[in-house]
Write a protein that holds these residues in place. Structure first.
Motif, PDB file in Angstrom:
ATOM      1  N   ASP A 163       6.748 -25.558 -21.360  1.00  0.00           N
ATOM      2  CA  ASP A 163       6.849 -23.945 -21.215  1.00  0.00           C
ATOM      3  C   ASP A 163       8.086 -23.521 -21.342  1.00  0.00           C
ATOM      4  N   LYS A 164       9.159 -24.075 -21.759  1.00  0.00           N
ATOM      5  CA  LYS A 164      10.560 -23.713 -21.645  1.00  0.00           C
ATOM      6  C   LYS A 164      10.929 -23.841 -23.326  1.00  0.00           C
ATOM      7  N   LEU A 165      11.804 -22.886 -23.805  1.00  0.00           N
ATOM      8  CA  LEU A 165      12.441 -22.832 -24.959  1.00  0.00           C
ATOM      9  C   LEU A 165      13.914 -23.242 -25.179  1.00  0.00           C
ATOM     10  N   TYR A 166      13.856 -24.129 -26.037  1.00  0.00           N
ATOM     11  CA  TYR A 166      15.152 -25.008 -26.245  1.00  0.00           C
ATOM     12  C   TYR A 166      15.631 -24.749 -27.863  1.00  0.00           C
ATOM     13  N   VAL A 167      16.848 -24.750 -28.180  1.00  0.00           N
ATOM     14  CA  VAL A 167      17.559 -25.011 -29.290  1.00  0.00           C
ATOM     15  C   VAL A 167      17.496 -26.519 -29.738  1.00  0.00           C
ATOM     16  N   LEU A 168      16.872 -26.469 -31.034  1.00  0.00           N
ATOM     17  CA  LEU A 168      16.886 -27.838 -31.485  1.00  0.00           C
ATOM     18  C   LEU A 168      17.849 -28.079 -32.439  1.00  0.00           C
ATOM     19  N   GLU A 169      18.074 -27.185 -33.299  1.00  0.00           N
ATOM     20  CA  GLU A 169      19.210 -27.005 -34.237  1.00  0.00           C
ATOM     21  C   GLU A 169      19.831 -25.823 -34.164  1.00  0.00           C
ATOM     22  N   SER A 170      21.142 -25.894 -34.535  1.00  0.00           N
ATOM     23  CA  SER A 170      21.845 -24.501 -34.598  1.00  0.00           C
ATOM     24  C   SER A 170      22.719 -24.352 -35.747  1.00  0.00           C
ATOM     25  N   LYS A 171      22.669 -23.223 -36.494  1.00  0.00           N
ATOM     26  CA  LYS A 171      23.509 -22.980 -37.625  1.00  0.00           C
ATOM     27  C   LYS A 171      24.432 -21.888 -37.147  1.00  0.00           C
ATOM     28  N   SER A 172      24.535 -21.585 -35.928  1.00  0.00           N
ATOM     29  CA  SER A 172      25.435 -20.290 -35.465  1.00  0.00           C
ATOM     30  C   SER A 172      26.901 -21.055 -35.340  1.00  0.00           C
ATOM     31  N   GLU A 173      27.859 -20.031 -35.572  1.00  0.00           N
ATOM     32  CA  GLU A 173      29.337 -20.471 -35.518  1.00  0.00           C
ATOM     33  C   GLU A 173      29.771 -20.786 -34.183  1.00  0.00           C
ATOM     34  N   ASN A 174      29.118 -20.399 -33.112  1.00  0.00           N
ATOM     35  CA  ASN A 174      29.082 -20.722 -31.771  1.00  0.00           C
ATOM     36  C   ASN A 174      28.968 -21.958 -31.197  1.00  0.00           C
ATOM     37  N   LYS A 175      29.868 -22.856 -31.452  1.00  0.00           N
ATOM     38  CA  LYS A 175      29.543 -24.319 -31.171  1.00  0.00           C
ATOM     39  C   LYS A 175      29.496 -24.860 -29.901  1.00  0.00           C
ATOM     40  N   SER A 176      29.253 -23.706 -28.801  1.00  0.00           N
ATOM     41  CA  SER A 176      28.938 -24.156 -27.608  1.00  0.00           C
ATOM     42  C   SER A 176      27.627 -24.144 -27.442  1.00  0.00           C
ATOM     43  N   ILE A 177      26.891 -23.982 -28.377  1.00  0.00           N
ATOM     44  CA  ILE A 177      25.307 -23.833 -28.295  1.00  0.00           C
ATOM     45  C   ILE A 177      25.103 -24.987 -28.973  1.00  0.00           C
ATOM     46  N   ARG A 178      24.598 -26.118 -28.335  1.00  0.00           N
ATOM     47  CA  ARG A 178      24.321 -27.295 -28.895  1.00  0.00           C
ATOM     48  C   ARG A 178      22.795 -27.509 -28.898  1.00  0.00           C
ATOM     49  N   PRO A 179      22.456 -28.667 -29.546  1.00  0.00           N
ATOM     50  CA  PRO A 179      21.017 -28.901 -29.415  1.00  0.00           C
ATOM     51  C   PRO A 179      20.464 -29.460 -28.232  1.00  0.00           C
TER      52      PRO A 179
END
Length: 504
Positions: free
Chosen positions: A137-153
């Motif tokens: 029941d928690k939401l996670y980033v699985l893949e990222s196309k963002s330019e913000n590289k600190s947001i990782r899978p």
């Protein structure tokens, strides 16, 4: 034929002449305009009547009394004008209470001019820059196309636009229709469609505030802004050229991945792996693909075959049925009679285009309905009478991978294989029901005032197999649920189990 050409020419001309003012007016009607209370109540009544007339399984999982009460309560709750989005949030949970995965409320798409569409194609809005995973029941980033590289899978999303994600997920779960009492479909469906639901609730924005939980368990906040796509993107070609597969035909690629994939999992080619992302890939030649797959298997003498139906939301009954013919060595019946109410009439419920096509063709769905000796109405579909197994059918050990997004025609295939004890099922309960669903023909009927639309099936679709567990999907023989880390690292524990336990 001349009549068809004449009227089609008129329709084409009318669409071409659609004014900018009409587009603006329509867009306002589904975004900012509020609809009168009386008009919204008419849409509620229309939805209720439409489903009673057309849906053959309306009371499978909810009593008529309870459903009537929900529609009456909905009408009574509308005491002030609402936008289409506000009305959507009220109507959709009532429709979802039917517990039919093929029955849903569709939100209308904004219309754009040609130049606007061209500009939009160059942008990736903030909410679309991530693919999402829901775990515990928690939401996670699985893949990222963002330019913000600190947001990782693997980064947890704590809040979006100041709203905690638990509240967002709870709201979105109310919008999802599932088959019966299934427990796996909702989260898998929400993972896929999170961005679409978010746009309906909060509309498209060029900048969105995200709060993330960092590796040090503190909360970080950042704004994700719209990303402009680069002009040169050759990723598809690069991936395509690197992959060597048997057979060569793979239908098409999406996001660099073959939508129809066959390869061998070991050097001895004793384990074949067949992945079909959907049974409704536009333009794909399934017959050609199946022939090449099973020719390859026969040529090398493969003893084990893995069919991966994870993420397969269904599609064509024909493509599902034809694959089954390669997996059995006996004549088979694929479907029970596809029962229907026989009350859906395009002349009453269809939009202008559907009524126009009725005028051109001279028939609608009711014209295909038959009646059996017991008075049941049904529509003939290939598979309700015995069919022959394909002469090149596979006789070795079969494994089927399933998950909460295995749905519709993919669940129908799974249920029929389960019914003849043909395969070992691995993964999690299918999203689609074992005993039945409502599909076949799926009209989409627009509500006049709110511009929302109702999509539902006209036929009861039941495999030639039955489970004693009511309202659930096909259960795995070996239950394996991938962890977040498995998804991030690409660890496929279902495949690992087969290779370690297949005795091949």
């Amino acid at each position: 034929m001349l009549k068809k050409i004449f009227f089609l020419s008129i329709i084409t001309f009318c669409f071409a002449c659609k004014s900018v003012d009409k587009i603006s007016k329509y867009n306002a009607s589904i975004t900012t305009d509020k609809h009168a209370v009386a008009d919204l109540k008419k849409d509620v009544d229309f939805t209720h009547t439409l489903l009673k007339d057309g849906h053959p399984g309306l009371y499978w999982y909810i009593s008529k009394q309870k459903l009537d009460y929900k529609f009456d309560s909905l009408k009574n709750s509308i005491v002030e004008p609402l936008t289409s989005a506000e009305f959507y949030k009220k109507l959709t949970p009532v429709v979802a209470a039917i517990k039919c995965g093929h029955t849903s409320v569709k939100f209308p798409a904004i219309q754009y001019k040609k130049e606007e569409l061209k500009d939009l194609s160059k942008k990736t809005f903030p909410i679309n820059q991530f693919t999402y995973s829901i775990n515990n029941d928690k939401l996670y980033v699985l893949e990222s196309k963002s330019e913000n590289k600190s947001i990782r899978p693997g980064t947890e999303i704590v809040a979006i636009e100041g709203i905690n994600t638990q509240s967002i997920l709870n709201d979105f779960y109310k919008l999802i229709s599932s088959d019966g009492y299934n427990t796996t479909h909702n989260s898998r469906s929400l993972e896929r469609n999170f961005a679409q639901y978010f746009k309906i609730y909060y509309q498209i924005k060029d900048s969105v505030n995200f709060q993330f939980r960092t590796v040090k368990d503190s909360i970080g906040e950042t704004y994700i802004t719209t990303l402009k796509k680069s002009k040169a993107d050759t990723s598809k070609n690069q991936i395509k050229s690197k992959q060597a597969r048997y057979p060569k035909y793979v239908g098409q690629y999406k996001d660099g991945k073959a939508q129809m994939d066959f390869r061998f999992l070991d050097e001895k080619r004793n384990y074949g792996y067949l992945k079909i992302q959907s049974f409704s890939i536009v333009g794909a030649d399934y017959s050609r693909f199946y022939k090449q797959v099973f020719d390859s298997i026969a040529k090398v003498g493969t003893d084990h075959l893995v069919i991966d139906l994870r993420g397969n939301g269904g599609g064509s009954l024909e493509h599902s049925r034809n694959l089954f013919s390669y997996l059995t060595d006996k004549d088979f019946v694929y479907l029970q009679k596809s029962l229907t109410n026989g009350q859906y009439d395009y002349r009453k419920y269809g939009n202008k285009w559907q009524r126009f096509m009725y005028f051109i063709n001279g028939h609608d769905d009711r014209d295909y309905v038959r009646q059996d000796k017991n008075g049941n109405l049904y529509s003939f579909m290939k598979g309700i009478y015995p069919l022959s197994a394909n002469p090149k059918n596979f006789k070795g050990k079969l494994y089927v991978l399933i998950d909460g997004y295995t749905f519709s025609a993919a669940s129908l295939l799974s249920a029929n294989l389960k019914g003849i004890n043909r395969a070992t099922f691995i993964g999690e309960e299918t999203g689609g029901g074992f005993n039945q669903c409502v599909a076949g023909n799926l009209p989409v009927v627009k509500l006049k005032n709110s511009k929302l639309a109702i999509r539902f099936g006209l036929y009861k679709m039941s495999p030639n197999a039955k489970s004693d567990v009511v309202g659930r999907g096909i259960f795995p023989d070996v239950e394996i649920t991938s962890s977040l880390n498995d998804k991030i690292t690409g660890c496929d524990r279902e495949i690992d189990w087969i290779l370690n336990n297949g005795n091949g």
